[in-house]
Design a protein around this motif. Structure first.
Motif, mmCIF file in Angstrom:
data_model
loop_
_atom_site.group_PDB
_atom_site.id
_atom_site.type_symbol
_atom_site.label_atom_id
_atom_site.label_comp_id
_atom_site.label_asym_id
_atom_site.label_seq_id
_atom_site.Cartn_x
_atom_site.Cartn_y
_atom_site.Cartn_z
ATOM 1 N N ASP A 1 0.800 -1.229 0.000
ATOM 2 C CA ASP A 1 0.000 0.000 0.000
ATOM 3 C C ASP A 1 0.832 1.278 0.000
ATOM 4 O O ASP A 1 0.277 2.356 -0.069
ATOM 5 N N VAL A 2 2.160 1.178 0.095
ATOM 6 C CA VAL A 2 3.006 2.363 0.226
ATOM 7 C C VAL A 2 3.947 2.460 -0.967
ATOM 8 O O VAL A 2 4.773 1.586 -1.199
ATOM 9 N N TYR A 3 3.796 3.548 -1.723
ATOM 10 C CA TYR A 3 4.664 3.799 -2.874
ATOM 11 C C TYR A 3 5.874 4.609 -2.415
ATOM 12 O O TYR A 3 5.731 5.582 -1.680
ATOM 13 N N HIS A 4 7.057 4.199 -2.879
ATOM 14 C CA HIS A 4 8.310 4.830 -2.454
ATOM 15 C C HIS A 4 9.301 4.806 -3.609
ATOM 16 O O HIS A 4 9.517 3.757 -4.203
ATOM 17 N N GLU A 5 9.878 5.967 -3.932
ATOM 18 C CA GLU A 5 10.900 6.035 -4.969
ATOM 19 C C GLU A 5 12.272 6.212 -4.351
ATOM 20 O O GLU A 5 12.426 6.953 -3.379
ATOM 21 N N LEU B 1 7.009 13.102 4.147
ATOM 22 C CA LEU B 1 6.383 12.339 5.227
ATOM 23 C C LEU B 1 4.897 12.293 4.887
ATOM 24 O O LEU B 1 4.305 13.320 4.555
ATOM 25 N N ARG B 2 4.301 11.129 4.969
ATOM 26 C CA ARG B 2 2.895 10.995 4.563
ATOM 27 C C ARG B 2 2.198 9.985 5.459
ATOM 28 O O ARG B 2 2.764 8.961 5.814
ATOM 29 N N LYS B 3 0.961 10.294 5.786
ATOM 30 C CA LYS B 3 0.123 9.390 6.557
ATOM 31 C C LYS B 3 -0.639 8.508 5.579
ATOM 32 O O LYS B 3 -1.378 9.007 4.723
ATOM 33 N N ILE B 4 -0.456 7.200 5.710
ATOM 34 C CA ILE B 4 -1.093 6.238 4.819
ATOM 35 C C ILE B 4 -1.779 5.181 5.675
ATOM 36 O O ILE B 4 -1.123 4.532 6.497
ATOM 37 N N GLU B 5 -3.080 5.063 5.488
ATOM 38 C CA GLU B 5 -3.888 4.105 6.257
ATOM 39 C C GLU B 5 -3.632 4.238 7.754
ATOM 40 O O GLU B 5 -3.457 3.247 8.466
ATOM 41 N N GLY B 6 -3.588 5.493 8.223
ATOM 42 C CA GLY B 6 -3.466 5.773 9.648
ATOM 43 C C GLY B 6 -2.058 5.746 10.215
ATOM 44 O O GLY B 6 -1.871 5.959 11.410
ATOM 45 N N VAL B 7 -1.058 5.477 9.373
ATOM 46 C CA VAL B 7 0.330 5.402 9.838
ATOM 47 C C VAL B 7 1.162 6.433 9.080
ATOM 48 O O VAL B 7 1.099 6.505 7.847
ATOM 49 N N TRP B 8 1.957 7.230 9.821
ATOM 50 C CA TRP B 8 2.875 8.177 9.197
ATOM 51 C C TRP B 8 4.126 7.439 8.759
ATOM 52 O O TRP B 8 4.674 6.619 9.501
ATOM 53 N N PHE B 9 4.581 7.731 7.522
ATOM 54 C CA PHE B 9 5.778 7.111 6.966
ATOM 55 C C PHE B 9 6.797 8.171 6.575
ATOM 56 O O PHE B 9 6.434 9.245 6.087
ATOM 57 N N ASN B 10 8.066 7.831 6.753
ATOM 58 C CA ASN B 10 9.168 8.607 6.209
ATOM 59 C C ASN B 10 9.438 8.002 4.837
ATOM 60 O O ASN B 10 9.837 6.842 4.726
ATOM 61 N N LEU B 11 9.212 8.779 3.776
ATOM 62 C CA LEU B 11 9.369 8.300 2.407
ATOM 63 C C LEU B 11 10.621 8.892 1.755
ATOM 64 O O LEU B 11 10.667 9.082 0.538
ATOM 65 N N ASP B 12 11.642 9.171 2.568
ATOM 66 C CA ASP B 12 12.912 9.714 2.099
ATOM 67 C C ASP B 12 13.466 8.816 0.998
ATOM 68 O O ASP B 12 13.610 7.606 1.180
ATOM 69 N N SER B 13 13.792 9.414 -0.142
ATOM 70 C CA SER B 13 14.306 8.638 -1.273
ATOM 71 C C SER B 13 15.694 8.057 -1.004
ATOM 72 O O SER B 13 16.141 7.173 -1.733
ATOM 73 N N ASP B 14 16.380 8.517 0.031
ATOM 74 C CA ASP B 14 17.667 7.925 0.407
ATOM 75 C C ASP B 14 17.494 6.627 1.192
ATOM 76 O O ASP B 14 18.452 5.870 1.350
ATOM 77 N N LEU B 15 16.299 6.372 1.691
ATOM 78 C CA LEU B 15 16.029 5.133 2.420
ATOM 79 C C LEU B 15 15.769 3.995 1.436
ATOM 80 O O LEU B 15 15.230 4.218 0.352
ATOM 81 N N THR B 16 16.114 2.785 1.828
ATOM 82 C CA THR B 16 15.876 1.644 0.944
ATOM 83 C C THR B 16 14.400 1.271 0.875
ATOM 84 O O THR B 16 13.971 0.655 -0.094
#
Length: 181
Positions: A7-11, A132-147
């Motif tokens: 459910d989480v898109y990340h580049e 940073l984005r809240k997806i399905e009630g959970v905040w995510f760090n979507l930093d492109s430097d993260l794997t």
């Protein structure tokens, strides 16, 4: 590009296209924006700029709002791109701290932060965009430097992260679902 949760898109980071990756992660869509669309926004902004600089041979690479080879888009491109999608940006006043941000507000689409980074053993200094984005009630760090996307273990951890970012000179920009203009 990586997906930890379906459910989480990340580049993932390529060159200095962190703004492109941040925007696509913010919208949770692969081609919400492309390099061509951000370049077009940058070119439009340069044409609208009344303080146009004199052309030099370096003008081919170093545009007023981005680097033609590596990306490295500026805040003006971010704001214009979001406005094209009917969003607005509110610059968070660092004097208020992160606890003043209503992380549960329905109008808050996400948070984009801009931080100073050192690369290549500290030789190269630059700025980096992180979503940073809240997806399905959970905040995510979507930093492109993260794997992979990193979930925050509660809003307290997100607030700590934002306060840490602010303390080190980072800029916090709130992306609102309503365009205020």
């Amino acid at each position: 590009m990586a997906r930890e949760n379906s459910d989480v898109y990340h580049e993932r980071q390529r060159f200095q296209f962190c703004l492109l990756h941040s925007l696509n992660s913010l919208f949770q869509q692969k081609d919400a924006f492309t390099r061509a669309s951000l370049n077009a926004i940058s070119e439009r902004l340069a044409l609208e700029d009344s303080n146009s600089e004199t052309w030099t041979p370096l003008s081919i690479l170093f545009k007023p709002h981005h680097n033609a080879l590596t990306g490295n888009y500026d805040i003006n491109v971010l704001i214009a791109a979001l406005e094209e999608k009917g969003k607005s940006v509110v610059w968070h006043d660092r004097r208020n701290g992160a606890s003043s941000i209503d992380l549960d507000a329905h109008v808050l689409m996400g948070i984009v932060i801009n931080v100073s980074v050192k690369r290549f053993g500290g030789i190269w200094r630059s700025r980096h965009w992180i979503t940073l984005r809240k997806i399905e009630g959970v905040w995510f760090n979507l930093d492109s430097d993260l794997t992979a996307p990193q979930p925050f273990n509660g809003t307290d951890k997100l607030t700590e992260f934002l306060d840490f970012t602010l303390a080190r000179g980072g800029e916090v920009l709130l992306v609102m679902n309503e365009n205020k203009s």
